[in-house]
Design a protein around this motif. Structure first.
Motif, PDB file in Angstrom:
ATOM      1  N   MET A   1       5.301  -1.541   1.130  1.00  0.00           N
ATOM      2  CA  MET A   1       6.108  -0.325   0.927  1.00  0.00           C
ATOM      3  C   MET A   1       5.445   0.888   1.559  1.00  0.00           C
ATOM      4  O   MET A   1       4.225   0.975   1.622  1.00  0.00           O
ATOM      5  CB  MET A   1       6.325  -0.073  -0.568  1.00  0.00           C
ATOM      6  CG  MET A   1       7.172  -1.147  -1.213  1.00  0.00           C
ATOM      7  SD  MET A   1       7.090  -1.083  -3.004  1.00  0.00           S
ATOM      8  CE  MET A   1       8.280   0.189  -3.325  1.00  0.00           C
ATOM      9  N   GLY A   2       6.297   1.819   1.982  1.00  0.00           N
ATOM     10  CA  GLY A   2       5.773   3.044   2.567  1.00  0.00           C
ATOM     11  C   GLY A   2       5.795   2.962   4.087  1.00  0.00           C
ATOM     12  O   GLY A   2       6.484   2.137   4.685  1.00  0.00           O
ATOM     13  N   GLY A   3       5.039   3.840   4.711  1.00  0.00           N
ATOM     14  CA  GLY A   3       5.031   3.919   6.161  1.00  0.00           C
ATOM     15  C   GLY A   3       5.685   5.198   6.621  1.00  0.00           C
ATOM     16  O   GLY A   3       6.440   5.829   5.874  1.00  0.00           O
TER      17      GLY A   3
ATOM     18  N   ARG B   1      10.500   9.733  -0.266  1.00  0.00           N
ATOM     19  CA  ARG B   1       9.098   9.302  -0.430  1.00  0.00           C
ATOM     20  C   ARG B   1       8.650   9.272  -1.880  1.00  0.00           C
ATOM     21  O   ARG B   1       7.925   8.376  -2.277  1.00  0.00           O
ATOM     22  CB  ARG B   1       8.188  10.195   0.414  1.00  0.00           C
ATOM     23  CG  ARG B   1       8.390   9.923   1.881  1.00  0.00           C
ATOM     24  CD  ARG B   1       7.403  10.633   2.763  1.00  0.00           C
ATOM     25  NE  ARG B   1       7.560  10.109   4.127  1.00  0.00           N
ATOM     26  CZ  ARG B   1       6.708  10.349   5.105  1.00  0.00           C
ATOM     27  NH1 ARG B   1       5.650  11.107   4.879  1.00  0.00           N
ATOM     28  NH2 ARG B   1       6.906   9.842   6.304  1.00  0.00           N
TER      29      ARG B   1
ATOM     30  N   VAL C   1       9.861   6.051  -3.321  1.00  0.00           N
ATOM     31  CA  VAL C   1       9.159   4.861  -2.820  1.00  0.00           C
ATOM     32  C   VAL C   1       7.764   4.770  -3.420  1.00  0.00           C
ATOM     33  O   VAL C   1       7.324   3.700  -3.842  1.00  0.00           O
ATOM     34  CB  VAL C   1       9.104   4.881  -1.274  1.00  0.00           C
ATOM     35  CG1 VAL C   1       8.210   3.765  -0.749  1.00  0.00           C
ATOM     36  CG2 VAL C   1      10.510   4.737  -0.705  1.00  0.00           C
ATOM     37  N   ARG C   2       7.075   5.922  -3.478  1.00  0.00           N
ATOM     38  CA  ARG C   2       5.725   5.903  -4.037  1.00  0.00           C
ATOM     39  C   ARG C   2       5.762   5.509  -5.525  1.00  0.00           C
ATOM     40  O   ARG C   2       4.901   4.787  -6.003  1.00  0.00           O
ATOM     41  CB  ARG C   2       5.069   7.281  -3.860  1.00  0.00           C
ATOM     42  CG  ARG C   2       3.636   7.365  -4.362  1.00  0.00           C
ATOM     43  CD  ARG C   2       2.692   6.465  -3.576  1.00  0.00           C
ATOM     44  NE  ARG C   2       1.349   6.424  -4.127  1.00  0.00           N
ATOM     45  CZ  ARG C   2       0.926   5.533  -5.024  1.00  0.00           C
ATOM     46  NH1 ARG C   2       1.751   4.595  -5.459  1.00  0.00           N
ATOM     47  NH2 ARG C   2      -0.296   5.560  -5.481  1.00  0.00           N
TER      48      ARG C   2
ATOM     49  N   GLN D   1       6.450   1.791  -5.774  1.00  0.00           N
ATOM     50  CA  GLN D   1       5.254   1.038  -5.423  1.00  0.00           C
ATOM     51  C   GLN D   1       4.298   0.984  -6.624  1.00  0.00           C
ATOM     52  O   GLN D   1       3.719  -0.054  -6.923  1.00  0.00           O
ATOM     53  CB  GLN D   1       4.540   1.669  -4.223  1.00  0.00           C
ATOM     54  CG  GLN D   1       3.366   0.811  -3.761  1.00  0.00           C
ATOM     55  CD  GLN D   1       2.376   1.549  -2.883  1.00  0.00           C
ATOM     56  OE1 GLN D   1       2.043   2.699  -3.132  1.00  0.00           O
ATOM     57  NE2 GLN D   1       1.916   0.874  -1.846  1.00  0.00           N
ATOM     58  N   GLU D   2       4.186   2.120  -7.303  1.00  0.00           N
ATOM     59  CA  GLU D   2       3.295   2.164  -8.463  1.00  0.00           C
ATOM     60  C   GLU D   2       3.793   1.217  -9.554  1.00  0.00           C
ATOM     61  O   GLU D   2       2.997   0.545 -10.218  1.00  0.00           O
ATOM     62  CB  GLU D   2       3.216   3.605  -8.986  1.00  0.00           C
ATOM     63  CG  GLU D   2       2.060   3.879  -9.926  1.00  0.00           C
ATOM     64  CD  GLU D   2       0.685   3.783  -9.264  1.00  0.00           C
ATOM     65  OE1 GLU D   2       0.617   3.811  -8.017  1.00  0.00           O
ATOM     66  OE2 GLU D   2      -0.310   3.652  -9.988  1.00  0.00           O
TER      67      GLU D   2
ATOM     68  N   LYS E   1      -0.492  -5.985 -11.626  1.00  0.00           N
ATOM     69  CA  LYS E   1      -1.697  -5.912 -12.462  1.00  0.00           C
ATOM     70  C   LYS E   1      -1.458  -6.619 -13.793  1.00  0.00           C
ATOM     71  O   LYS E   1      -2.342  -7.296 -14.316  1.00  0.00           O
ATOM     72  CB  LYS E   1      -2.079  -4.450 -12.708  1.00  0.00           C
ATOM     73  CG  LYS E   1      -2.672  -3.767 -11.481  1.00  0.00           C
ATOM     74  CD  LYS E   1      -2.801  -2.266 -11.711  1.00  0.00           C
ATOM     75  CE  LYS E   1      -3.234  -1.571 -10.415  1.00  0.00           C
ATOM     76  NZ  LYS E   1      -3.097  -0.112 -10.506  1.00  0.00           N
TER      77      LYS E   1
ATOM     78  N   SER F   1       0.920   7.200 -16.198  1.00  0.00           N
ATOM     79  CA  SER F   1      -0.138   6.805 -15.276  1.00  0.00           C
ATOM     80  C   SER F   1      -0.575   8.058 -14.550  1.00  0.00           C
ATOM     81  O   SER F   1       0.196   8.980 -14.360  1.00  0.00           O
ATOM     82  CB  SER F   1       0.421   5.782 -14.290  1.00  0.00           C
ATOM     83  OG  SER F   1       0.215   6.184 -12.986  1.00  0.00           O
TER      84      SER F   1
ATOM     85  N   ASN G   1      -1.581   8.230 -11.445  1.00  0.00           N
ATOM     86  CA  ASN G   1      -1.417   8.233  -9.992  1.00  0.00           C
ATOM     87  C   ASN G   1      -0.123   8.888  -9.560  1.00  0.00           C
ATOM     88  O   ASN G   1      -0.075   9.612  -8.582  1.00  0.00           O
ATOM     89  CB  ASN G   1      -1.442   6.799  -9.460  1.00  0.00           C
ATOM     90  CG  ASN G   1      -2.822   6.179  -9.590  1.00  0.00           C
ATOM     91  OD1 ASN G   1      -3.814   6.878  -9.498  1.00  0.00           O
ATOM     92  ND2 ASN G   1      -2.879   4.891  -9.828  1.00  0.00           N
TER      93      ASN G   1
ATOM     94  N   SER H   1       1.611   3.878 -17.299  1.00  0.00           N
ATOM     95  CA  SER H   1       0.463   3.032 -16.997  1.00  0.00           C
ATOM     96  C   SER H   1       0.824   1.578 -17.248  1.00  0.00           C
ATOM     97  O   SER H   1       1.544   1.284 -18.199  1.00  0.00           O
ATOM     98  CB  SER H   1      -0.653   3.403 -17.960  1.00  0.00           C
ATOM     99  OG  SER H   1      -1.787   3.797 -17.282  1.00  0.00           O
ATOM    100  N   PRO H   2       0.313   0.652 -16.423  1.00  0.00           N
ATOM    101  CA  PRO H   2       0.546  -0.744 -16.767  1.00  0.00           C
ATOM    102  C   PRO H   2      -0.137  -1.083 -18.081  1.00  0.00           C
ATOM    103  O   PRO H   2      -1.078  -0.419 -18.498  1.00  0.00           O
ATOM    104  CB  PRO H   2      -0.085  -1.527 -15.613  1.00  0.00           C
ATOM    105  CG  PRO H   2      -0.801  -0.565 -14.783  1.00  0.00           C
ATOM    106  CD  PRO H   2      -0.454   0.811 -15.203  1.00  0.00           C
TER     107      PRO H   2
END
Lengths: 463, 475
Positions: free
Chosen positions: B65-67, B75, B78-79, B82-83, B90, B222, B224, B230-231
């Motif tokens: 993912m991303g690019g 974006r 997508v970010r 992805q997380e 995880k 989370s 990030n 958070s997972p």
């Protein structure tokens, strides 16, 4: 026109370091080795002013061939910072105040006046007795002699003072025409408290007795549990166990200090003033390491606010993330993580002053290690940090923002909370240390953004 | 589909054993060549491989993912996705080590293996395929993690897309766990003494493997990415029948939330479904830009580029050989670090953790840290590989992506000393590859990651040599 409008003292904050050697420490930089990016920073000698002891003038600039932190006789060389006076002129340019600029304004170096006031209030902070304040004041001076910073205190023995170093207005010369003051901290000695109404046993830890233990209460002082004014944690002074779990002060003093450097100049009938801050701390015994949260980080946050700003580029954010990791690695290198984690050491529980002790004492909770005890082998923890640093250098987004401790999580005593990073370390309020909000936010910025990069991207595009 | 329940006599080979969740009142039947304990171990081996392969496929999807082609306005989404996908991967790691704990508690060897191509066993949800993230690949994940009760037009539609993308009906992961639970809960199949509480010091614990992720504290943000929870890493120690069943139940619930409300955002199923709905609401043009142009099933071996037909009539699995010589070196380095990760985990299970507050430490903690360090290396290397060309002389062609190829063996030597010899071999092999990359390719010369990796390998080598030279390392 070059008419002087305002003055500044730069740097606005200078931290000296104690040392008893006559010759101050040479200048140096700490750089990352490109071939060993996981190793400690390499120290590199840097251009250093040489000051003539007699005249107080800078006689030259030298880059020493090697760095020595002691004089070879066991004495540490003090770090003695220079403070420069800068002038804001009527063309709105900030420029060094020099002989030429003084002359253009009809002034000489003798018209520049200095005053340095420093203090050490550690005893008063604990006894709440104003007569325990130690203060030094040079009063105004314009000459180029070394002005001793003698700390005076009502509760000292008759005629005694605490040497806190000295300040010297360096003589500007055509070769080095800037207006500078040099602050040389004290020797880094421990002083004691003596009784005047009874004999005092000699003490090998102290170089001299300054404090009158009969007049003042510092020797024998014990923090009173429950007093809301106590330092957090309390009982952080040299002492011995006393009755009922008290911690009884030995009456020691150190020669650290901090305070203000004032400069004054009368220009065209107007008195211009400025000041800078100085302080003296202990020598850097790991000069190739940087603490994870420094005064510079605090100033950066004060300047830019607690959040990443529109002006922060992704590249800067990534650099902050890497710097945080580098400093963490350097910090782990200096820690005995097994002890700091609260592991049993040689069969001893609670073997040292740790966050585990802190958590236990503050809350009455069970003495419980922070990380799983199996995980805190120092070599393994260091290797882990080095590995994270290595992976970060690949350009991937930092993924550890998740485990950074937020400023409002310092009191979170859940397992997750206690295990956040930075781990095993205490902040100024006695709870777990957190990075500045801005440091954390910049790491998060890098974490959010980095997946859209391509190696060919221009790194310096603001968001 | 034949079933091994009493109302359907066993008629086929042992592995054709997919039951249904609704079969709880039925009693499992023992296939030939097994007793109950061994059959349970075999099913757990399959479970470990499923968790492992799901984790790898999710990681591949997340890394793709991303690019730079992702539109600016998309974006943040997508970010965030992805997380979420990384978080699910995880959590699959947590499932994987918990299954190892179950195996350990039963006195069975751990299993970190993973079926490579071709793919077959009707418990496996779909043919193993490393695919860039897209709506069609996502559909398969939604179905694999779905609860049995999931139905309706939306379900039918997504199942249809999943069928088209995998060439088969996607099996639900939950089916296997309900089969294992049906055995675990019955004392006649497994007596109490089958569960060895004494193995706990060897089992993975949340305290060692949780890495600050939540444990039973849902709903923490989370750090990030804003708005992503958070997972929740579930790592359960197993010391009794009840703890074994609870571990399986929690894993199952985290996947498909069989007992939870379908709207419960904590299950993998709902998280995948949420992303699927958001993504398919985009215009098709934007949907195609969510991932980098990464090849399917990149492989480092120079196989002939031809389809391999997997077993059981599933879709054709096509591998994409990495023919660009520099990319191939990166791919080999990725595979090697993947092997190191599996070796570290396996090795850690051979050493006991301290039973007290760590007065005496074994190498276990170091191995756990090394395992995490390899996860970080894999992330870093995957980040390189999704940006590197797959084919020689096609710099603008498809990107490679991380190959995740299994090593020739996961067996560890019997003596601890010899395990550290293996560790040394792997580090030395990595040094050879990094040196080759640094010296042969100008684009890698001075690559800051490779330089740092070389240094960390050097330091690891010193640590391994130190262990090998110690008298405490037994032969």
């Amino acid at each position: 026109m070059t008419s002087i409008e305002e003055l500044r003292v730069l740097p606005p904050l200078a931290v000296g370091r104690l040392g008893a050697a006559v010759e101050p420490m040479d200048n140096y930089t700490a750089e990352t080795d490109p071939d060993q990016p996981l190793a400690p920073r390499r120290l590199r000698p840097a251009p250093t002013f040489r000051v003539d002891r007699t005249s107080g003038a800078i006689t030259g600039v030298e880059t020493p061939g090697e760095l020595r932190f002691t004089d070879g006789q066991g004495k540490v060389r003090p770090v003695a910072p220079f403070l420069e006076v800068w002038a804001l002129t009527d063309d709105h340019v900030l420029r060094p105040l020099t002989l030429d600029l003084l002359r253009l304004n009809g002034l000489t170096p003798g018209d520049v006046r200095w005053r340095v006031r420093v203090g050490n209030h550690k005893i008063q902070r604990r006894t709440y007795d104003d007569r325990d304040r130690i203060d030094a004041d040079t009063e105004w001076f314009s000459d180029h002699a070394a002005h001793a910073l003698n700390g005076l205190c009502p509760n000292f023995l008759e005629g005694r003072s605490l040497p806190l170093g000295h300040a010297r207005y360096l003589q500007p010369t055509p070769g080095f025409p800037g207006v500078r003051l040099r602050f040389t901290p004290a020797g880094g000695h421990v002083y004691g408290s003596a009784y005047t109404d009874r004999p005092t046993d000699p003490d090998p830890n102290v170089v001299d007795f300054l404090y009158d233990a009969t007049k003042g209460t510092w020797r024998g002082h014990a923090d009173q549990a429950g007093d809301p004014r106590l330092t957090i944690p309390a009982q952080i002074y040299a002492g011995d166990d006393g009755p009922n779990g008290s911690w009884v002060s030995r009456g020691y003093l150190d020669d650290e200090c901090d305070g203000l450097v004032h400069v004054k100049l009368e220009v065209s009938g107007r008195e211009l003033t400025a000041f800078g801050r100085i302080g003296a701390g202990p020598p850097a015994y790991a000069p190739d390491s940087v603490p994870i949260r420094t005064v510079a980080d605090e100033l950066d946050q004060a300047l830019s606010g607690p959040r990443a700003t529109a002006g922060d580029t992704l590249e800067q954010a990534r650099a902050v993330a890497e710097e945080v990791l580098r400093r963490a690695t350097e910090t782990v290198r200096l820690m005995n993580t097994e002890v700091m984690n609260g592991n049993t050491v040689d069969g001893r529980v609670d073997a040292a002053s740790t966050m585990v002790r802190q958590d236990t004492a503050d809350t009455g909770r069970l003495f419980e290690p922070i990380m799983a005890p199996s995980l805190v082998d120092t070599a393994a923890v260091l290797a882990l940090h080095q590995n994270v640093l290595a992976a970060l250098r690949s350009g991937t987004a930092p993924w550890f923002a998740d485990v950074l401790r937020d400023h409002d999580e310092v009191g979170d005593l859940t397992a997750k909370g206690r295990r956040k990073m930075p781990a095993l370390m205490r902040g100024a309020d006695g709870r777990s240390l957190a990075l500045t909000r801005r440091q954390v936010d910049l790491v998060r910025l890098a974490a959010r953004q980095a997946i859209f990069r391509q190696d060919t991207d221009d790194p310096e595009v603001p968001r | 589909m034949p079933e091994l329940f009493e109302d359907q006599a066993p008629a086929v080979a042992a592995l054709s054993v997919a039951g249904s969740l609704g079969a709880e009142e039925k009693r499992p039947v023992l296939p030939p060549e097994f007793n109950w304990r061994d059959y349970t171990v075999m099913l757990l081996h399959v479970a470990a491989e499923i968790e492992h392969s799901l984790m790898v496929q999710y990681l591949f999807a997340a890394y793709s993912m991303g690019g730079p082609q992702v539109p600016e306005a998309r974006r943040d989404d997508v970010r965030r996705w992805q997380e979420v996908v990384l978080g699910i991967a995880k959590e699959e790691m947590g499932h994987l080590v918990t299954v190892q704990n179950l195996l350990t508690a039963l006195g069975a060897p751990v299993n970190l293996d993973r079926e490579d191509y071709p793919w077959g066993s009707d418990f496996y949800p779909f043919p193993f395929t490393l695919r860039p993230f897209s709506a069609t690949s996502l559909a398969a994940y939604v179905v694999a993690e779905s609860p049995e009760t999931w139905s309706g037009p939306k379900a039918d539609e997504i199942k249809r897309v999943a069928f088209e993308s995998t060439g088969q009906y996607v099996n639900r992961v939950g089916a296997l766990y309900s089969r294992v639970d049906a055995i675990l809960k019955d004392e006649e199949f497994l007596p109490d003494e089958s569960f060895h509480a004494g193995t706990l010091p060897y089992q993975a614990s949340w305290d060692e493997w949780g890495r600050g992720y939540t444990r039973g504290e849902r709903g923490q943000d989370s750090g990030n990415v804003p708005d992503v929870k958070s997972p929740e890493l579930l790592v359960f120690g197993v010391f009794s029948r009840d703890s074994a069943r609870r571990a399986l139940h929690e894993i199952g619930e985290q996947g498909e939330a069989p007992d939870a409300d379908l709207e419960d955002e904590t299950s993998h199923f709902n998280r995948f479904l949420g992303i699927y709905e958001e993504l398919t609401a985009w215009p098709e043009g934007d949907q195609a830009l969510v991932s980098r142009p990464v090849a399917q099933n990149p492989v480092t071996e120079h196989r002939l580029d031809e389809s391999e037909v997997a077993a059981l009539g599933v879709a054709e699995v096509t591998t994409s050989p990495i023919t660009d010589p520099v990319t191939a070196l990166w791919g080999h380095l990725f595979n090697l670090r993947y092997r190191m990760l599996l070796t570290d985990i396996s090795h850690a299970f051979r050493l006991a953790g301290p039973v007290d507050n760590g007065g005496v430490l074994t190498g276990r903690g170091a191995l756990v840290h090394r395992a995490f360090a390899e996860m970080y290396n894999l992330r870093a290397l995957a980040g390189r590989l999704v940006d590197l060309p797959l084919e020689r002389d096609a710099p603008d062609g498809p990107r490679a992506g991380p190959p995740f190829e299994m090593p020739y063996s996961l067996e560890l030597p019997h003596h601890d000393h010899d395990r550290w010899l293996l560790q040394r071999d792997l580090v030395q092999a990595s040094r050879l590859l990094t040196d080759q990359l640094l010296s042969t390719d100008p684009s890698c010369g001075g690559d800051p990651y490779l330089v740092a990796l070389r240094e960390s390998d050097q330091r690891a080598l010193e640590q391994v040599e130190h262990i090998l030279s110690r008298k405490g390392c037994t032969r």
